[in-house]
Design a protein around this motif. Sequence first.
Motif, mmCIF file in Angstrom:
data_model
loop_
_atom_site.group_PDB
_atom_site.id
_atom_site.type_symbol
_atom_site.label_atom_id
_atom_site.label_comp_id
_atom_site.label_asym_id
_atom_site.label_seq_id
_atom_site.Cartn_x
_atom_site.Cartn_y
_atom_site.Cartn_z
ATOM 1 N N ALA A 73 -38.926 26.080 -48.038
ATOM 2 C CA ALA A 73 -39.789 26.970 -47.552
ATOM 3 C C ALA A 73 -40.058 28.655 -47.226
ATOM 4 O O ALA A 73 -39.134 28.797 -46.089
ATOM 5 C CB ALA A 73 -41.037 26.406 -46.372
ATOM 6 N N ILE A 74 -40.427 29.448 -47.861
ATOM 7 C CA ILE A 74 -40.207 30.199 -47.136
ATOM 8 C C ILE A 74 -41.485 30.921 -46.834
ATOM 9 O O ILE A 74 -42.933 30.887 -47.244
ATOM 10 C CB ILE A 74 -40.129 31.827 -48.321
ATOM 11 N N VAL A 75 -41.901 31.430 -45.225
ATOM 12 C CA VAL A 75 -42.665 32.092 -44.733
ATOM 13 C C VAL A 75 -42.789 33.386 -44.596
ATOM 14 O O VAL A 75 -42.107 33.801 -43.077
ATOM 15 C CB VAL A 75 -42.939 30.758 -43.502
ATOM 16 N N PRO A 76 -43.243 34.187 -45.502
ATOM 17 C CA PRO A 76 -43.563 35.882 -44.658
ATOM 18 C C PRO A 76 -44.632 36.142 -44.075
ATOM 19 O O PRO A 76 -45.739 35.347 -43.593
ATOM 20 C CB PRO A 76 -44.027 36.251 -45.667
ATOM 21 N N ILE A 77 -43.938 36.867 -42.655
ATOM 22 C CA ILE A 77 -45.088 37.668 -41.869
ATOM 23 C C ILE A 77 -45.893 38.570 -42.133
ATOM 24 O O ILE A 77 -45.468 39.721 -42.701
ATOM 25 C CB ILE A 77 -44.285 37.809 -40.121
ATOM 26 N N GLY A 98 -45.239 29.772 -47.636
ATOM 27 C CA GLY A 98 -46.300 29.808 -46.789
ATOM 28 C C GLY A 98 -46.661 30.765 -46.348
ATOM 29 O O GLY A 98 -46.056 31.692 -46.526
ATOM 30 N N HIS A 99 -48.107 31.281 -45.196
ATOM 31 C CA HIS A 99 -47.863 32.604 -44.756
ATOM 32 C C HIS A 99 -48.728 32.905 -43.214
ATOM 33 O O HIS A 99 -49.197 31.128 -43.011
ATOM 34 C CB HIS A 99 -49.539 33.501 -46.224
ATOM 35 N N ILE A 100 -48.128 33.346 -42.917
ATOM 36 C CA ILE A 100 -48.608 33.782 -41.584
ATOM 37 C C ILE A 100 -49.104 35.341 -41.313
ATOM 38 O O ILE A 100 -48.591 35.957 -40.490
ATOM 39 C CB ILE A 100 -47.671 33.042 -40.073
ATOM 40 N N PHE A 115 -53.857 34.474 -38.724
ATOM 41 C CA PHE A 115 -53.924 33.537 -40.580
ATOM 42 C C PHE A 115 -52.994 32.854 -40.526
ATOM 43 O O PHE A 115 -51.884 33.009 -40.422
ATOM 44 C CB PHE A 115 -53.956 34.565 -42.220
ATOM 45 N N VAL A 116 -53.321 31.180 -40.772
ATOM 46 C CA VAL A 116 -52.159 30.435 -41.151
ATOM 47 C C VAL A 116 -52.500 29.384 -42.200
ATOM 48 O O VAL A 116 -53.327 28.671 -42.568
ATOM 49 C CB VAL A 116 -51.949 29.239 -39.928
ATOM 50 N N LYS A 117 -51.483 29.672 -43.375
ATOM 51 C CA LYS A 117 -51.427 28.550 -44.689
ATOM 52 C C LYS A 117 -49.635 28.407 -45.086
ATOM 53 O O LYS A 117 -49.200 29.079 -45.332
ATOM 54 C CB LYS A 117 -52.338 29.530 -45.303
ATOM 55 N N LEU A 118 -49.724 26.924 -44.569
ATOM 56 C CA LEU A 118 -48.437 26.835 -45.266
ATOM 57 C C LEU A 118 -48.657 25.193 -46.341
ATOM 58 O O LEU A 118 -49.479 24.533 -46.011
ATOM 59 C CB LEU A 118 -47.986 25.733 -43.798
ATOM 60 N N ASP A 145 -44.370 29.965 -32.850
ATOM 61 C CA ASP A 145 -44.602 28.586 -31.811
ATOM 62 C C ASP A 145 -45.511 28.202 -33.120
ATOM 63 O O ASP A 145 -45.851 26.492 -32.917
ATOM 64 C CB ASP A 145 -45.285 29.145 -31.257
ATOM 65 N N ALA A 146 -46.334 29.329 -33.843
ATOM 66 C CA ALA A 146 -47.214 28.713 -34.466
ATOM 67 C C ALA A 146 -47.011 27.438 -35.589
ATOM 68 O O ALA A 146 -47.712 26.478 -36.051
ATOM 69 C CB ALA A 146 -47.913 29.605 -35.955
ATOM 70 N N LEU A 147 -45.728 27.374 -36.171
ATOM 71 C CA LEU A 147 -44.662 26.456 -36.951
ATOM 72 C C LEU A 147 -44.638 25.513 -36.564
ATOM 73 O O LEU A 147 -44.551 24.407 -36.870
ATOM 74 C CB LEU A 147 -44.008 27.108 -37.647
#
Length: 209
Positions: A73-77, A98-100, A115-118, A145-147
């Motif tokens: 998963a790639i999670v951009p801030i 996912g997005h944070i 916003f958090v959508k994973l 932390d959110a992840l």
Amino acid sequence: MGKFQVLDHPLIQHKLTIIRNKNCGTRSFREVVNEISTLMAYDVSRDMPLQDKQIETPMGKMTAKELAGKKVAIVPILRAGIGMVDGILELIPAAKVGHIGMYRDEKTLQPHEYFVKLPSDIDQRQIFIVDPMLATGGSAIMAIDALKKRGASNMKFVCLVSAPEGVKALQEAHPDVDIYTAALDDHLNEDGYIVPGLGDAGDRLFGTK
Ligand code: PRP
Ligand code: URA
């Protein structure tokens, strides 16, 4: 302590110079951020596990290698991390994204999550968190932390430019997360900007200045 690695391949350094230049416009900035991200993805994915696969070449049978089904998963801030996603997808097209959402209060420099959508199976994925800038480290720490709160455990943080203050803070807060950067710069100024850095990454990517 997690690994800290400066990816100083000549192509990465050359392209970083292009985007650091204050005369680099939004269009070039966006293109080159993606190009650097692709080059960085090559190194960041170096330890992805392989498995054997029986195949037949035109010359005969062989035991070849393929990726061992490790889910990425790639999670951009948000916002600026978005600029790095397409470049990594060039090399790992099957990755989920996912997005944070995080913004830094301009006065206190404290990050705020909005916003958090994973992907639902984030706990089973190898995660590349991406953000061009690691300044005080507050945004990266809060994103991780959110992840972790959602079960994620296998994470690498990938940025273009980092400050010593941010690297130290992130390593102390999350010693299990490896950090990859294209440059370790000198210091933060009194407004929390990396010097020499490249300015405000979000504004330069999206033309919002
Ligand atoms: C920038 C940058 C990082 C953060 C780094 O985002 O993209 O997320 O600042 O600073 P830190 O290490 O001190 O937390 P910003 O808050 O400006 O939001 P934006 O991407 O929406 O412009
Ligand atoms: N965020 C940016 O976009 N740039 C910096 O130099 C620091 C934080």
